[in-house]
Design an enzyme around this catalytic site. Structure first.
Site, short mmCIF file in Angstrom:
data_model
loop_
_atom_site.label_atom_id
_atom_site.label_comp_id
_atom_site.label_asym_id
_atom_site.label_seq_id
_atom_site.Cartn_x
_atom_site.Cartn_y
_atom_site.Cartn_z
N GLU A 150 0.82 -1.23 0.00
CA GLU A 150 0.00 0.00 0.00
C GLU A 150 0.85 1.27 0.00
OE1 GLU A 150 -2.98 -0.07 3.08
OE2 GLU A 150 -4.27 -1.34 1.87
N GLU A 305 -7.03 -7.42 -0.50
CA GLU A 305 -7.34 -7.28 0.92
C GLU A 305 -8.75 -6.74 1.06
OE1 GLU A 305 -4.91 -4.85 3.44
OE2 GLU A 305 -3.06 -5.54 2.53
C1 GAL Z 1 -4.29 -2.31 4.97
C2 GAL Z 1 -2.89 -2.88 5.11
C3 GAL Z 1 -2.88 -4.14 5.92
C4 GAL Z 1 -3.74 -4.01 7.14
C5 GAL Z 1 -5.13 -3.62 6.73
C6 GAL Z 1 -6.09 -3.50 7.88
O1 GAL Z 1 -4.26 -0.95 4.78
O2 GAL Z 1 -2.33 -3.13 3.86
O3 GAL Z 1 -1.55 -4.45 6.26
O4 GAL Z 1 -3.18 -3.04 7.98
O5 GAL Z 1 -5.08 -2.39 6.08
O6 GAL Z 1 -7.35 -3.03 7.47
#
Ligand code: GAL
Length: 684
Positions: A150, A305
């Site tokens: 990210e 994610e």
């Molecule tokens: C994203 C990140 C992850 C985790 C996740 C939690 O922004 O890439 O590592 O922190 O959020 O929502």
């Protein structure tokens, strides 16, 4: 074959085995196999474990977990582990930590603590990426490379002296000479004329508004500086493993990074999406970001994610109600994702994310969360054949990062209420509600494949972009405050809409933003009343016909909406200009949709709250609403041997006769015409 070497749709999540004793790994892989997990992202924050001292690598634990995963049929999206520099690097080189706009150097103790322009940081990332790539180049579990994490999440820009040097290098390339820079930045204003490159600094915290042209270049530079970090690692990965796809996870509709440029440097677009379950617009916002992801490379992408339930980083972290994880996951598939991945596999015991939901929660397998994880894994398996199928959109929304950055410069605009994400949503939401597929596109692209193109805002518009729009043969709609400045943020001679003036046939004389809460009435030629908020303009029609006028106030009777090529029924294109922001643009939208011959994929009568997406031969219908609704099924295009069994719902395997379908709240179907089998170019 999908995006990676794993067949079918991908299902899994971030997996942080280094946070658990190895005995737990055995249970992890057993439960992953039970849930149908076929891909996990490993090693994202593992730098300090993989390289505990400069040049000293400890790969043993990673070897063991990759072997174990592979033995259970689970592939790996392997991180280069460069998302957080280790403590030793920060101690030896404190200058790798980023500095904020006020000049404060940030401290170690969180993540993403790096200056994107730091040569020390970049060299260290490239060294680690090479070590990881060389070690795992032939590992059978390796399916994809995951560079860093990210970009721009916590560190979108750095104001340190090293960044200042890098910024100057970048500026020299762009402007060639100091005279060129002084002219482009308009430095005669407020006495900023530069006589030496060393005088030029990042737009740090200053006594008043900073030069907006400097800020625009700074935002371009900051996106490029991070992209250079990505590209440096990517080059190593491509050298060592030319055939393994490389990605870095995007952050949905993010202002900081020009994702058109970034996507061009990636093999696969991946996205992290965290719509807030408490936000009534969560589904439409997610849909917009998914359509952006699909449009970036015009190919399937991957939801890398998402949250199984609550996140941990909002002030109030509302969980997903039963069934919402499934619905939101199916939504991503409907919009072109070739899988559903989560943050994270096993809920953490410690750290800032210990209350973040996971596929396998603290409570273990005797939980609703785990049951929903298992059920979703089964759904994803049932939809395997959807992988690789594509979406054809007839409508495009234009999105340009330069223009976005220019529009959202602080303290120098007629109104700071024009926010690009909201402007995009104001058009996207009614299109989405009609079940109309939408692409996002950059303004300079050949748009001839679309019937309708909408530019919600093009504050910054170059002559080349205007020429590309003029060459578009279909129906074009341009929103207010467009064609205002050139690439250097300087107002076009003669005023707006600058290079779009001939195309749109209007001249704008005055910006008239509205105070918060104020409403300006607008009336279309057929007497329909619209309410505009936030923004109006004093416009002169100069070749265009007026299709709506302001009613009341100082603009009474003046043009509010104009159109060139007004005879929408004559089969040729048109160019509509809106000088205001109607609360509900539906009447105008329906008119141009009809002229363009664009209809929703599930017909005109889509009930409220139902999302309809077509992906190849599959029709996804998702009920985000709170009522059971009846959706009219499309008429099949070809006769079948059994007219009562026309569709199959892939999620249940149930045959469905054509005709109305009842859809309960939160439920979804994925329809495929049963017989004859359609290929991806056939329509229902
Ligand atoms: C994203 C990140 C992850 C985790 C996740 C939690 O922004 O890439 O590592 O922190 O959020 O929502």
């Amino acid at each position: 074959m999908g995006l990676t070497r794993v067949p079918g749709l991908l299902f899994g999540g971030d997996y942080n085995p280094e946070q658990w004793p190895e005995e737990v790994w055995q249970e992890d892989v057993r439960l992953m196999a039970e849930a149908g997990v076929n891909l996990v992202t490993v090693g994202v924050f593992s730098w300090s474990r993989l390289e505990p001292a400069p040049g000293v690598h400890e790969f043993g634990w990673l070897d063991r977990i990759l072997d174990l995963l592979h033995a259970h049929g689970i592939a790996v999206d392997l991180a280069t582990a460069t998302a957080t520099p280790p403590p030793w690097l920060v101690r030896d080189h404190p200058e790798v930590m980023p500095v904020d706009a006020a000049g404060t150097r940030l401290e170690f103790g969180s993540r993403q603590g790096y200056c994107p322009s730091s040569p020390v940081f970049r060299a260290a990332t490239v060294r680690l990426a090479r070590a990881v790539a060389e070690r795992y180049r032939d590992h059978p579990a390796l399916a994809m490379w995951h560079v860093s994490n990210e970009y721009a999440d916590h560190t979108a820009e750095c104001f340190c002296p090293e960044s200042a040097r890098d910024f100057r290098r970048w500026l020299k390339e762009r402007h060639r000479s100091l005279d060129g820079l002084n002219a482009a930045w308009g430095t005669t204003c407020w006495g900023q004329h530069y006589t030496d490159w060393t005088q030029i600094e990042p737009p740090r915290k200053a006594p008043g508004p900073v030069n907006p042209a400097q800020l625009l270049d700074w935002r371009r530079f900051s996106s490029d500086a991070l992209l250079a970090c990505f590209e440096a690692e990517r080059a190593v990965l491509k050298e060592v493993t030319p055939d393994v796809p490389v990605t870095t996870n995007f952050m949905s509709v993010l202002r900081d990074l020009d994702y058109w440029a970034w996507a061009a440097a990636e093999d696969v677009v991946t996205d992290d999406a965290y719509p807030d379950p408490a936000d009534p617009r969560a589904a439409v916002k997610a849909a917009l970001s998914y359509d952006l992801m699909r449009s970036l490379k015009r190919q399937p992408w991957l939801l890398l994610e998402s949250a199984p339930s609550a996140v941990s980083w909002r002030p109030v972290n509302v969980p997903k109600d039963p069934g919402v994880m499934r619905l939101h996951s199916l939504q991503a598939l409907a919009h072109g994702s070739d899988g559903v991945m989560f943050f994270q596999w096993r809920q953490a015991r410690y750290g800032p994310e210990k209350f973040h939901s996971a596929m396998l929660p603290h409570g273990g397998t005797a939980t609703r969360q785990w049951r929903e994880t298992l059920a979703l894994g089964a759904d994803v398996r049932r939809l395997a054949e959807v992988a690789g199928s594509t979406t054809r959109a007839e409508v495009a929304l234009l999105l340009d990062w330069d223009s976005w950055w220019g529009l959202e410069a602080p303290e120098s605009m007629p109104s700071d209420r024009l926010r690009l994400h909201e402007l995009l949503l104001s058009w996207y939401a009614p299109l989405h509600a009609r079940g109309i597929a939408v692409d996002l596109a950059p303004p300079g692209r050949d748009l001839s494949g679309y019937r309708l193109v909408i530019a919600p805002n093009l504050y910054l518009c170059t002559a080349e972009q205007a020429a590309a729009l003029a060459a578009f043969p279909g129906h074009l709609v341009v929103g207010p405050f467009s064609g205002v400045v050139d690439a250097a943020d300087q107002v076009h001679d003669g005023g707006a809409p600058g290079p779009l003036r001939d195309l749109l046939g209007v001249r704008v004389e005055e910006w008239r933003p509205l105070p918060d809460g104020a409403v300006q009435e607008v009336e279309t030629a057929d007497g329909t009343r619209l309410s505009a908020r936030t923004w109006t303009e004093w416009v002169e029609a100069d070749g265009a016909e007026v299709v709506a006028r302001y009613r009341g106030g100082p603009l009474d009777g003046r043009p509010a909406v104009t159109r060139r090529g007004n005879d929408l029924g004559n089969g040729t294109g048109s160019a509509t200009y809106l000088s205001c922001l109607p609360e509900d643009p539906a009447p105008l939208l329906d008119e141009v949709l009809a002229a363009a011959g664009v209809t929703g994929v599930a017909g005109p009568d889509l009930p409220e709250g139902v999302e309809a997406c077509r992906r190849g031969p599959y029709l996804f219908l998702l009920n985000h609403g709170s009522r059971t609704v009846t959706v009219p099924l499309p008429t099949p295009t070809q006769t079948t041997t059994d007219p009562d069994t026309v569709f199959t719902d892939l999620l249940t395997g149930r045959p469905l006769p054509s005709g109305p379908l009842s859809l309960a709240p939160g439920d979804a179907v994925v329809l495929k015409q049963s017989s004859p089998v359609l290929n991806s170019t056939d329509r229902f």
